[in-house]
Motif scaffolding. Structure first.
Motif, PDB file in Angstrom:
ATOM      1  N   ARG A 119     -39.598 -25.777 -45.890  1.00 38.44           N
ATOM      2  CA  ARG A 119     -39.174 -27.172 -45.886  1.00 38.44           C
ATOM      3  C   ARG A 119     -38.075 -27.331 -46.940  1.00 38.44           C
ATOM      4  O   ARG A 119     -38.021 -26.608 -47.935  1.00 38.44           O
ATOM      5  CB  ARG A 119     -40.326 -28.148 -46.108  1.00 38.44           C
TER       6      ARG A 119
ATOM      7  N   THR B  35     -34.801 -30.358 -48.394  1.00 39.41           N
ATOM      8  CA  THR B  35     -34.177 -31.676 -48.257  1.00 39.41           C
ATOM      9  C   THR B  35     -32.924 -31.547 -47.397  1.00 39.41           C
ATOM     10  O   THR B  35     -31.949 -30.910 -47.814  1.00 39.41           O
ATOM     11  CB  THR B  35     -33.846 -32.238 -49.653  1.00 39.41           C
TER      12      THR B  35
ATOM     13  N   LYS C 193     -29.547 -32.260 -45.705  1.00 37.90           N
ATOM     14  CA  LYS C 193     -28.360 -33.000 -46.142  1.00 37.90           C
ATOM     15  C   LYS C 193     -27.483 -33.400 -44.966  1.00 37.90           C
ATOM     16  O   LYS C 193     -26.647 -34.282 -45.070  1.00 37.90           O
ATOM     17  CB  LYS C 193     -27.539 -32.143 -47.127  1.00 37.90           C
TER      18      LYS C 193
ATOM     19  N   ASN D 109     -26.013 -41.232 -49.875  1.00 31.03           N
ATOM     20  CA  ASN D 109     -26.814 -40.855 -48.705  1.00 31.03           C
ATOM     21  C   ASN D 109     -26.315 -41.467 -47.394  1.00 31.03           C
ATOM     22  O   ASN D 109     -26.945 -41.279 -46.339  1.00 31.03           O
ATOM     23  CB  ASN D 109     -28.274 -41.261 -48.938  1.00 31.03           C
TER      24      ASN D 109
ATOM     25  N   LYS E  62     -34.329 -21.841 -52.729  1.00 28.13           N
ATOM     26  CA  LYS E  62     -35.028 -22.837 -53.549  1.00 28.13           C
ATOM     27  C   LYS E  62     -34.978 -22.485 -55.025  1.00 28.13           C
ATOM     28  O   LYS E  62     -35.135 -21.341 -55.399  1.00 28.13           O
ATOM     29  CB  LYS E  62     -36.482 -22.921 -53.113  1.00 28.13           C
TER      30      LYS E  62
ATOM     31  N   ARG F  62     -36.803 -23.329 -58.588  1.00 29.35           N
ATOM     32  CA  ARG F  62     -37.976 -23.951 -59.197  1.00 29.35           C
ATOM     33  C   ARG F  62     -38.176 -23.372 -60.596  1.00 29.35           C
ATOM     34  O   ARG F  62     -37.827 -22.206 -60.850  1.00 29.35           O
ATOM     35  CB  ARG F  62     -39.236 -23.684 -58.368  1.00 29.35           C
TER      36      ARG F  62
END
Ligand SMILES: Cc1cc2nc3c(=O)[nH]c(=O)nc-3n(C[C@H](O)[C@H](O)[C@H](O)COP(=O)(O)O)c2cc1C
Length: 200
Positions: A10, A12, A14, A67, A187, A189
């Motif tokens: 998963r 975000t 864009k 956005n 990702k 993190r």
């Protein structure tokens, strides 16, 4: 796919493919999933608005800061609104919750300053965001959570009386070239040992 794989994949979104729409069956399931979200004392201080209408989406896109493009191109925009009228909230819980829960509210929450009560309610709506994003992933729906919107303007455009827009989420199908996909943008993190401690 295992749950861990779902969470690794998963991301975000864009950029959306505007020609791909989420089916009405899936939209109905997402509504039920939001209704089933947990909250402290089962308080449910929220209202969720699903916007598919392109004209309304365009109006909201204008007040969505960086956005804008995603709001215009996604299949549906889901707006998450939290109660901002305590009288309304107290009536809602007195009509829906068992006496024990209402008494908990009266004893431990109502005596606190209004700002603290509102902050407690806001915490609840973020739980529904976590549930929603996880559900989207497992249903192969791409999503963009967005705090980067003009909350007052959303509230005004949607004509809300007892609620205030907290954030919104675009849902739809990604553009295949979306550069934020984990295969293009892995990702990032904080290292596991810095954020998780295990005490055996
Ligand atoms: C509450 C919340 C608000 C966010 N607001 C925005 C936003 O306005 N626009 C955007 O593009 N991403 C937004 N994001 C996405 C985060 O930047 C993203 O979740 C984070 O960088 C981790 O990346 P990932 O979701 O791809 O794993 C938001 C995320 C959350 C949880």
């Amino acid at each position: 796919m295992s749950f861990i794989e779902l969470m690794q994949q998963r991301y975000t979104t864009k950029k959306y493919n505007p020609t791909e729409k989420i089916s009405s069956e899936k939209i109905e399931q997402l509504k039920q999933i939001l209704q089933l979200s947990p909250s402290s004392i089962n308080s449910q201080p929220w209202k969720f608005i699903f916007v598919e209408n392109q004209e309304l989406k365009a109006q909201l896109a204008e007040v969505s800061r960086h956005n804008t493009e995603r709001v215009l191109q996604c299949s549906h925009l889901v707006v998450f609104n939290v109660v901002n009228n305590l009288e309304f909230f107290e009536k809602q819980i007195s009509e829906n919750l068992p006496e024990g829960a209402v008494n908990y509210y009266k004893t431990y929450l109502k005596p606190r300053p209004e700002e603290e009560i509102k902050s407690w309610m806001k915490n609840q709506i973020y739980i529904s965001l976590g549930v929603f994003l996880t559900a989207c992933t497992s249903m192969e729906i791409d999503a963009t959570p967005m705090e980067g919107i003009e909350n007052e303007k959303y509230t005004e455009i949607l004509g809300l009386e007892n609620h205030f827009t907290t954030f919104a989420v675009c849902i739809g199908k990604r553009d295949v070239e979306d550069s934020n996909q984990p295969k293009f943008n892995p990702k990032r993190r904080v290292a596991m040992e810095k954020i998780i401690t295990e005490i055996k």
